[in-house]
Design an enzyme around this catalytic site. Sequence first.
Site, PDB file in Angstrom:
ATOM      1  N   LEU A 252      39.736  36.378  42.376  1.00  0.00           N
ATOM      2  CA  LEU A 252      39.960  37.521  41.488  1.00  0.00           C
ATOM      3  C   LEU A 252      41.153  38.336  42.006  1.00  0.00           C
ATOM      4  O   LEU A 252      41.356  38.451  43.216  1.00  0.00           O
ATOM      5  CB  LEU A 252      38.712  38.403  41.450  1.00  0.00           C
ATOM      6  CG  LEU A 252      37.426  37.740  40.922  1.00  0.00           C
ATOM      7  CD1 LEU A 252      36.212  38.631  41.199  1.00  0.00           C
ATOM      8  CD2 LEU A 252      37.546  37.459  39.427  1.00  0.00           C
TER       9      LEU A 252
ATOM     10  N   HIS B  52      28.369  32.507  49.249  1.00  0.00           N
ATOM     11  CA  HIS B  52      29.310  31.608  49.933  1.00  0.00           C
ATOM     12  C   HIS B  52      28.526  30.652  50.833  1.00  0.00           C
ATOM     13  O   HIS B  52      27.616  31.075  51.544  1.00  0.00           O
ATOM     14  CB  HIS B  52      30.300  32.435  50.757  1.00  0.00           C
ATOM     15  CG  HIS B  52      31.343  31.596  51.413  1.00  0.00           C
ATOM     16  ND1 HIS B  52      32.413  31.061  50.716  1.00  0.00           N
ATOM     17  CD2 HIS B  52      31.452  31.161  52.687  1.00  0.00           C
ATOM     18  CE1 HIS B  52      33.146  30.340  51.549  1.00  0.00           C
ATOM     19  NE2 HIS B  52      32.588  30.381  52.744  1.00  0.00           N
TER      20      HIS B  52
ATOM     21  N   GLU C  49      20.403  28.820  49.086  1.00  0.00           N
ATOM     22  CA  GLU C  49      21.203  29.729  48.248  1.00  0.00           C
ATOM     23  C   GLU C  49      20.387  30.235  47.074  1.00  0.00           C
ATOM     24  O   GLU C  49      20.463  31.409  46.698  1.00  0.00           O
ATOM     25  CB  GLU C  49      22.455  29.011  47.720  1.00  0.00           C
ATOM     26  CG  GLU C  49      23.495  28.717  48.782  1.00  0.00           C
ATOM     27  CD  GLU C  49      24.790  28.131  48.201  1.00  0.00           C
ATOM     28  OE1 GLU C  49      25.199  28.529  47.099  1.00  0.00           O
ATOM     29  OE2 GLU C  49      25.387  27.267  48.861  1.00  0.00           O
TER      30      GLU C  49
HETATM   31  C1  GAR Z   1      27.608  26.884  45.940  1.00  0.00           C
HETATM   32  O1  GAR Z   1      27.349  26.196  47.125  1.00  0.00           O
HETATM   33  C2  GAR Z   1      28.342  28.190  46.227  1.00  0.00           C
HETATM   34  O2  GAR Z   1      27.910  28.813  47.401  1.00  0.00           O
HETATM   35  C3  GAR Z   1      29.741  27.698  46.352  1.00  0.00           C
HETATM   36  O3  GAR Z   1      29.899  26.738  45.349  1.00  0.00           O
HETATM   37  C4  GAR Z   1      28.619  26.128  45.090  1.00  0.00           C
HETATM   38  C5  GAR Z   1      28.327  26.247  43.620  1.00  0.00           C
HETATM   39  O4  GAR Z   1      27.173  25.528  43.276  1.00  0.00           O
HETATM   40  N1  GAR Z   1      30.680  28.755  46.233  1.00  0.00           N
HETATM   41  C6  GAR Z   1      31.862  28.761  46.844  1.00  0.00           C
HETATM   42  O5  GAR Z   1      32.247  27.864  47.546  1.00  0.00           O
HETATM   43  C7  GAR Z   1      32.692  29.990  46.547  1.00  0.00           C
HETATM   44  N2  GAR Z   1      33.806  30.030  47.435  1.00  0.00           N
HETATM   45  P1  GAR Z   1      26.451  25.769  41.898  1.00  0.00           P
HETATM   46  O6  GAR Z   1      27.525  25.709  40.814  1.00  0.00           O
HETATM   47  O7  GAR Z   1      25.464  24.651  41.782  1.00  0.00           O
HETATM   48  O8  GAR Z   1      25.797  27.118  41.947  1.00  0.00           O
END
Ligand code: GAR
Length: 193
Positions: A98, A114, A179
């Site tokens: 962003l 993250h 997560e």
């Molecule tokens: C997740 O692991 C999230 O933490 C990461 O992308 C993945 C998305 O998974 N985010 C990043 O790397 C941001 N820099 P999802 O689309 O299944 O939620």
Amino acid sequence: MVQSTGAKKLKCAVFISGNGSNLKSLLQFNKKKNSPISIELIISDNPKAKGLKFGKIFKISKKIFNYKNKIIAEKKIIYEINNKNIKLICLAGFMRILSKNFIKRFKGKILNIHPSLLPKYKGLNTHQRAISNNEKYSGCTVHFVNSRLDSGKIILQKKVKISKLDTAKSLSKKILIQEHKLYPAAISKVFSL
Ligand code: GAR
């Protein structure tokens, strides 16, 4: 702890670029009585994002923005957000950075998840980097977004053990499971009804 006014839920937009498994967990959380948020909008930079299907399944409107021109894309996003009176933005696998202006405008109102134990492994390719450095643990972090990449105030983290057999893929799977619990917990920690 930020008190959301009265019993009113905080209107929220979730930004995604890919699979949207975190979006799904937030949409499930959204349905709970004690959730302090009300997800009103799903935003994506990617028309092919698999997670967009959850808009239909959970009956939440979605908007896709062409990021060929980031300034224009963000202007349109700001219009949508104001139009829907959104008070909280949850980045959930949104793979765009962003602009400083955008972040300033929504200061303190943008959260991100993250896949590492920040401040370690900011940016991309976190799982492979953790494995290559022989880390014993990795994990995930929910934090406020500020103008420096993956550097805002940490709300919650969850540690995950790295086994000798782990690959970036297997570790990513293990961390994703955490997560999905961490993001709702972090929202509940910061906002209350
Ligand atoms: C997740 O692991 C999230 O933490 C990461 O992308 C993945 C998305 O998974 N985010 C990043 O790397 C941001 N820099 P999802 O689309 O299944 O939620």
